[in-house]
Enzyme design. Sequence first.
Site, PDB file in Angstrom:
ATOM      1  N   ARG A 119      -2.801 -25.570 -24.944  1.00  0.00           N
ATOM      2  CA  ARG A 119      -3.685 -24.484 -23.866  1.00  0.00           C
ATOM      3  C   ARG A 119      -5.246 -23.973 -23.870  1.00  0.00           C
ATOM      4  NH1 ARG A 119       1.071 -20.699 -23.023  1.00  0.00           N
ATOM      5  NH2 ARG A 119       0.053 -19.662 -22.229  1.00  0.00           N
ATOM      6  N   LYS A 171      -1.455 -36.748 -11.438  1.00  0.00           N
ATOM      7  CA  LYS A 171      -0.993 -38.014 -12.510  1.00  0.00           C
ATOM      8  C   LYS A 171      -2.540 -38.150 -12.812  1.00  0.00           C
ATOM      9  CE  LYS A 171       2.254 -35.805 -14.206  1.00  0.00           C
ATOM     10  NZ  LYS A 171       1.344 -34.687 -13.258  1.00  0.00           N
ATOM     11  N   GLU A 228       2.963 -36.763  -6.407  1.00  0.00           N
ATOM     12  CA  GLU A 228       2.672 -36.822  -7.818  1.00  0.00           C
ATOM     13  C   GLU A 228       1.865 -37.414  -8.612  1.00  0.00           C
ATOM     14  OE1 GLU A 228       3.881 -35.169 -11.504  1.00  0.00           O
ATOM     15  OE2 GLU A 228       3.483 -34.151  -9.323  1.00  0.00           O
ATOM     16  N   LYS A 249      -2.020 -26.056 -20.704  1.00  0.00           N
ATOM     17  CA  LYS A 249      -0.457 -26.202 -20.295  1.00  0.00           C
ATOM     18  C   LYS A 249       0.238 -25.511 -18.649  1.00  0.00           C
ATOM     19  CE  LYS A 249       3.428 -29.132 -20.186  1.00  0.00           C
ATOM     20  NZ  LYS A 249       3.882 -30.076 -19.433  1.00  0.00           N
ATOM     21  N   CYS A 292      -4.564 -20.569 -22.987  1.00  0.00           N
ATOM     22  CA  CYS A 292      -5.464 -20.019 -24.361  1.00  0.00           C
ATOM     23  C   CYS A 292      -4.114 -20.132 -25.629  1.00  0.00           C
ATOM     24  CB  CYS A 292      -6.228 -17.711 -24.377  1.00  0.00           C
ATOM     25  SG  CYS A 292      -7.622 -18.551 -23.809  1.00  0.00           S
ATOM     26  N   ASN A 350      -4.480 -13.567 -24.991  1.00  0.00           N
ATOM     27  CA  ASN A 350      -4.790 -14.431 -23.912  1.00  0.00           C
ATOM     28  C   ASN A 350      -4.633 -14.006 -22.521  1.00  0.00           C
ATOM     29  OD1 ASN A 350      -3.468 -16.649 -22.331  1.00  0.00           O
ATOM     30  ND2 ASN A 350      -1.207 -16.416 -22.701  1.00  0.00           N
ATOM     31  N   GLY A 351      -5.181 -14.069 -21.123  1.00  0.00           N
ATOM     32  CA  GLY A 351      -5.036 -13.834 -19.991  1.00  0.00           C
ATOM     33  C   GLY A 351      -6.821 -13.294 -19.550  1.00  0.00           C
ATOM     34  N   HIS A 382      -6.460 -40.736  11.129  1.00  0.00           N
ATOM     35  CA  HIS A 382      -7.269 -39.869  11.726  1.00  0.00           C
ATOM     36  C   HIS A 382      -8.479 -39.359  10.433  1.00  0.00           C
ATOM     37  CE1 HIS A 382      -4.193 -38.720  14.937  1.00  0.00           C
ATOM     38  NE2 HIS A 382      -3.519 -39.195  13.534  1.00  0.00           N
ATOM     39  N   TRP A 435      -8.928 -21.291 -24.006  1.00  0.00           N
ATOM     40  CA  TRP A 435      -9.451 -21.963 -22.735  1.00  0.00           C
ATOM     41  C   TRP A 435     -10.466 -21.436 -21.874  1.00  0.00           C
ATOM     42  CZ3 TRP A 435      -8.804 -21.514 -17.552  1.00  0.00           C
ATOM     43  CH2 TRP A 435      -9.251 -22.423 -16.184  1.00  0.00           C
ATOM     44  N   GLU A 488      -5.387 -36.025 -12.683  1.00  0.00           N
ATOM     45  CA  GLU A 488      -5.730 -35.222 -13.797  1.00  0.00           C
ATOM     46  C   GLU A 488      -5.832 -35.372 -15.637  1.00  0.00           C
ATOM     47  OE1 GLU A 488      -2.258 -32.767 -14.134  1.00  0.00           O
ATOM     48  OE2 GLU A 488      -0.901 -34.633 -14.037  1.00  0.00           O
TER      49      GLU A 488
END
Length: 622
Positions: free
Chosen positions: A27, A499, A495, A617, A2, A112-113, A518, A76, A502
Amino acid sequence: MCGIVGFVGRQQAAPILLDGLSKLEYRGYDSAGLAVRDGENLAEVVKATGRLKNLSAKIDGGATLKGTCGIGHTRWATHGAPSVTNAHPHVSGNCTGSGSGEVESEVVGVHNGIIENYQELREKLLRNGYRFYSQTDTEVVVKLVDYYYKKYKMGPIDAIAKTMVRVRGSYALELMFKDYPGEIWVARKDSPMIIGIADGETYVASDVPAILKYTRDVYYIDNMEFARLLPGEAHFYNLDGDELEKESVEITFSAEVAEKGGYEHFMMKEIHEQPKAVQDTLNSVVKDGKINLSNIGITEEEIRDISSIVIVACGSAWHVGMVCQYVIEDLAGIPVRVELASEFRYRKPLLDKKQLVIVISQSGEPADTLAALRLAKEKGIKTLAIVNVVGSSIAREADGVFYTMAGPEIAVATTKAYSAQLIAGYCLAVQFGLIRGTVSQRDYDCYIKEFQTIPGKIEKILEDKERLQWFAAKYANAHDIFFIGRGIDYAIALEGSLKLKEISYIHSEAYAAGELKHGTISLIEDGTLVIGLLTQSELYEKTISNMVECKSRGAYLMGVTTYGNYEAEDQVNFCVYIPKTDEHFVGSLAVIPLQLLGYYVSLAKGLDVDKPRNLAKSVTVE
């Protein structure tokens, strides 16, 4: 998660709030809303679902919403699905919360939270006559402020302090009280918040880019503090209601760095900013051919005394830690364990006083990384943060701080912050090795010279990005893609896979190449893309063999290797070359083609590169 903004001053608030929210849309983007007061008039609340542009259209870019004091929010979703009713701002009155217009409420707020005990608080408020129109935890905390405000009749200071003591969880809270026109009240615990003042006006936001065009002088409000904001004034308080003195901090980067600068997306701009981010981070500690850690907060004596290192991070920062594990162990001879921040404290880790805990974060605000840092400090363990944001929670609480110099990173998918964190980790590895006697002076000098070549080598890779754009278009409709590697290459593969998944929404996984047989190789079928990292000479042949095993089962192979390994073209279908460098530091180069691949696949699919669905983010809630 948020984004929150606030403004009180002489100008019309709504356009400033919308502009600030546009800088924070990374955000959260499920819904957005504003509450603005025009003098003594009641607050007018406007909310809309979807992107911020929907809210902006509703109020003609802010022109129709009068008043010079207001708060805003881009959401969010955590509690309650995205909807107008669940969108912020929330009000203390028993209204529906689904429309727009003036609201007859004592308190209006955004948040926010996450409020962890919101159900318990909701039941308490229901018993005291409150009714709820949303499914959010934010409505609960706004009504709780209202409850204490009316019960004790001692004003906002008492009401906010009692609320903060009663609430469990994290929050950056902005409130407006009907009885206090022209004022915004804010409170903070664990979620980021900054306050800026310029020319008799006051700004508040959850991140610097939202207010950077208006002021560079900011205040950081600490945990369990709250503040009263007036035009050109900020008064800070502790839980006892005592006023606190604070010094402002000057933000050194310019507003332009938070703009696209002619690029189609922030992500591509930030990919191209990596040479500068790496060079600036190097310049912050490399002086006259030597690494100087004196400003970071760790002494040579402490470095010699380290028994082992625990690196704690999440997401891409965790992948940085994986690379650093290989580099630090090999160069400095110190055992290293890399922990996911979200698992660290719940696993009840065994820690001793001679360990060093390194936490890595771009924002310096992730709730799980912050919790891990605090656990280490509780146990008396030395902590060192690698962080990008000056004044962030992690930066303020860690014993030592290595600031990366990436500047603000806007795209949700990190690129330049990752690269800056890598170079910081390399510097620690080499300096630790010199101090502990595992790196000779000759090798030390060579490593530092090698560091200085990395920015130019990244630029060389970026010059050849058109080949990757062509290749990405071929695989934009893929369903499954696998990344493999051994050693440092495996850490890079992690990484690269993140990338891609996402921002393109293609299922992608990274595996240590030796693990394919395996179980994972059963997923390979005709046309499956397998991307192999081939930068470690001692492991090259083994990884090539693993790739060929996939090829014999129908896979299409892409290889990433260094110039000179041209025999790779005989084994793989498409090969990407990067400049040679010391193999300890090759991750700084090998990751660049993988970032570009993810970007171009997302672009080919017509997706929102900078704001991938369901992601934000900075993850400031657990």
